[in-house]
Design a protein around this motif. Sequence first.
Motif, mmCIF file in Angstrom:
data_model
loop_
_atom_site.group_PDB
_atom_site.id
_atom_site.type_symbol
_atom_site.label_atom_id
_atom_site.label_comp_id
_atom_site.label_asym_id
_atom_site.label_seq_id
_atom_site.Cartn_x
_atom_site.Cartn_y
_atom_site.Cartn_z
ATOM 1 N N ARG A 287 0.855 -1.181 0.000
ATOM 2 C CA ARG A 287 0.000 0.000 0.000
ATOM 3 C C ARG A 287 0.898 1.240 0.000
ATOM 4 N N TYR A 288 0.740 2.088 -1.007
ATOM 5 C CA TYR A 288 1.553 3.305 -1.135
ATOM 6 C C TYR A 288 0.659 4.519 -0.922
ATOM 7 N N HIS A 289 1.031 5.365 0.065
ATOM 8 C CA HIS A 289 0.244 6.572 0.338
ATOM 9 C C HIS A 289 1.149 7.578 1.038
ATOM 10 N N GLN A 290 2.023 8.191 0.270
ATOM 11 C CA GLN A 290 3.009 9.094 0.855
ATOM 12 C C GLN A 290 2.333 10.239 1.611
ATOM 13 N N ASN A 291 2.847 10.489 2.819
ATOM 14 C CA ASN A 291 2.299 11.492 3.739
ATOM 15 C C ASN A 291 0.918 11.121 4.265
ATOM 16 N N GLY A 292 0.459 9.919 3.965
ATOM 17 C CA GLY A 292 -0.824 9.461 4.482
ATOM 18 C C GLY A 292 -0.647 8.740 5.801
ATOM 19 N N GLU A 293 -1.580 7.852 6.107
ATOM 20 C CA GLU A 293 -1.535 7.085 7.347
ATOM 21 C C GLU A 293 -1.475 5.596 7.025
ATOM 22 N N PRO A 294 -0.653 4.840 7.748
ATOM 23 C CA PRO A 294 -0.610 3.391 7.530
ATOM 24 C C PRO A 294 -1.927 2.735 7.928
ATOM 25 N N LEU A 295 -2.168 1.563 7.374
ATOM 26 C CA LEU A 295 -3.290 0.738 7.782
ATOM 27 C C LEU A 295 -2.740 -0.302 8.754
ATOM 28 N N TRP A 296 -2.911 -0.034 10.053
ATOM 29 C CA TRP A 296 -2.330 -0.901 11.072
ATOM 30 C C TRP A 296 -3.137 -2.183 11.225
ATOM 31 N N VAL A 297 -2.454 -3.257 11.610
ATOM 32 C CA VAL A 297 -3.140 -4.531 11.805
ATOM 33 C C VAL A 297 -3.750 -4.627 13.188
ATOM 34 N N SER A 298 -3.350 -3.732 14.097
ATOM 35 C CA SER A 298 -3.824 -3.823 15.464
ATOM 36 C C SER A 298 -3.682 -2.474 16.160
ATOM 37 N N ASP A 299 -4.417 -2.339 17.260
ATOM 38 C CA ASP A 299 -4.234 -1.163 18.111
ATOM 39 C C ASP A 299 -2.942 -1.261 18.916
ATOM 40 N N GLU A 300 -2.402 -2.467 19.010
ATOM 41 C CA GLU A 300 -1.163 -2.687 19.759
ATOM 42 C C GLU A 300 0.030 -2.625 18.805
ATOM 43 N N GLY A 301 1.154 -2.212 19.344
ATOM 44 C CA GLY A 301 2.382 -2.274 18.563
ATOM 45 C C GLY A 301 2.575 -1.159 17.558
ATOM 46 N N LYS A 302 1.856 -0.036 17.730
ATOM 47 C CA LYS A 302 2.070 1.113 16.855
ATOM 48 C C LYS A 302 3.239 1.950 17.380
ATOM 49 N N PRO A 303 3.981 2.624 16.491
ATOM 50 C CA PRO A 303 5.085 3.456 16.967
ATOM 51 C C PRO A 303 4.584 4.805 17.480
ATOM 52 N N SER A 304 5.278 5.355 18.446
ATOM 53 C CA SER A 304 5.024 6.725 18.873
ATOM 54 C C SER A 304 5.858 7.659 18.001
ATOM 55 N N GLU A 305 5.647 8.957 18.137
ATOM 56 C CA GLU A 305 6.438 9.910 17.361
ATOM 57 C C GLU A 305 7.921 9.773 17.694
ATOM 58 N N ASP A 306 8.230 9.455 18.946
ATOM 59 C CA ASP A 306 9.630 9.317 19.351
ATOM 60 C C ASP A 306 10.272 8.058 18.771
ATOM 61 N N ASP A 307 9.455 7.089 18.378
ATOM 62 C CA ASP A 307 9.995 5.844 17.843
ATOM 63 C C ASP A 307 10.516 6.005 16.414
ATOM 64 N N ILE A 308 10.048 7.027 15.716
ATOM 65 C CA ILE A 308 10.434 7.230 14.315
ATOM 66 C C ILE A 308 11.538 8.287 14.275
ATOM 67 N N PRO A 309 12.776 7.890 14.062
ATOM 68 C CA PRO A 309 13.889 8.847 14.112
ATOM 69 C C PRO A 309 13.862 9.814 12.939
ATOM 70 N N ARG A 310 14.376 10.995 13.175
ATOM 71 C CA ARG A 310 14.521 11.958 12.093
ATOM 72 C C ARG A 310 15.618 11.500 11.136
ATOM 73 N N CYS A 311 15.540 12.002 9.919
ATOM 74 C CA CYS A 311 16.567 11.724 8.927
ATOM 75 C C CYS A 311 17.879 12.359 9.379
ATOM 76 N N ASP A 312 18.989 11.881 8.849
ATOM 77 C CA ASP A 312 20.290 12.448 9.193
ATOM 78 C C ASP A 312 20.388 13.920 8.814
ATOM 79 N N CYS A 313 19.564 14.353 7.859
ATOM 80 C CA CYS A 313 19.589 15.765 7.458
ATOM 81 C C CYS A 313 18.829 16.647 8.442
ATOM 82 N N GLY A 314 18.134 16.038 9.412
ATOM 83 C CA GLY A 314 17.373 16.780 10.409
ATOM 84 C C GLY A 314 15.889 16.833 10.147
ATOM 85 N N SER A 315 15.454 16.447 8.949
ATOM 86 C CA SER A 315 14.026 16.469 8.608
ATOM 87 C C SER A 315 13.300 15.291 9.256
#
Length: 383
Positions: A287-315
């Motif tokens: 499923r491709y949807h850039q800047n959209g939202e993933p379709l999660w399989v469960s309410d459990e096991g989703k990442p928080s904002e802190d779990d997704i690291p920024r790119c090395d460029c800072g973005s």
Amino acid sequence: MAAKEVELGFAEEIGDDAVRKLQMTSAFFPSKIGGTPAWLNLLELPNSSCMVCKICLKPMAFLLQVYAPMPHDQSFHRTIFVFCCKDGNCHSKNYTDCFLVLRNQLKRDNKFYSYNPPPELDEINELSMEYVAEEFKPKTWISLCDVCGCKGDKKCSKCHVAQYCGREHQTVDWKSGHKNLCPKLCAQDSKEQLLQGNKCRNRRILFPEYELLIETEPVLTDENEKSEKDRLDEYKQFVRANELFTDTESDKELESLASLGKEALLADKQFRKFKKRITREPKQVLRYHQNGEPLWVSDEGKPSEDDIPRCDCGSERVFEFQIMPQLLNHLQVDSLEESVDWGTLVVYTCAQSCGDGSSYQTEFIWKQNFADTGIPTTALGTG
């Protein structure tokens, strides 16, 4: 491929069609599954030390790539590559250390490819196959491993012809046929045919190759929620379809497992949402949807904002696409105990798509398992 609508990927067999095989090469900018990667930048490939599983330290296999150009010149050509370890033991938990995501992009005017686009499939059929293959065959810039198609900066010490990414694949190749082939390579002036036969024997190291066809997700006309009875009946059908029971096992055992499945389904609204959404196109593998939202399989096991690291460029990194569990049906990983497995693999990429194409940028992947939700994998019914 960036679009407001969700784009779905489907695995399409290539077979022995020479034209289809040609279109899976770099100059045709394919989206594909398995086989060897069709690299974008053909010179600055990642080092073999970057391509190993961080758990078992063995080389990873190429899983898939998505051609996803952006609407500006720096990313006129843009491809995202996903690799994963084939050892099921490394997939036993929600580890992402057995995966690797790489992004590369090039301007339209670059040293590797023609400024003009390659011909379409029907155009190739009308032209000389030899002409097209030669015209759109990228110049050889770097040596590739004869086994996996990644950077091959090692050579056989005897024939000095066979190339490898490291000792692991050299050993595999030696046992699979190079031991007998090596003396012939030393004696032959023309070696391409001998090498090609040897590469074919190493296909077991790779995932099966498919074209990744992209289509827009259809709009669902019936949005009515299914009743509890409908969901339970559907679950029973999935259990039977996946052949979890033999003819000698009783309906009582089936009812017992189905009851457990019903409890899990009712307890996780997100899983019901996931399952309902994919019924529009049950065979989707991506499923491709850039800047959209993933379709999660469960309410459990989703990442928080802190779990997704920024790119090395800072973005920040944003969701780009997810790999669906249906892909597992095409990968020939059949062991229920030790096979590669996931609920969904969610890929996040740099929001600015940084880089000038001189290197392959590492991106981020999040793995969500069915096992962590208490929902049986078979409840999805991907078989």
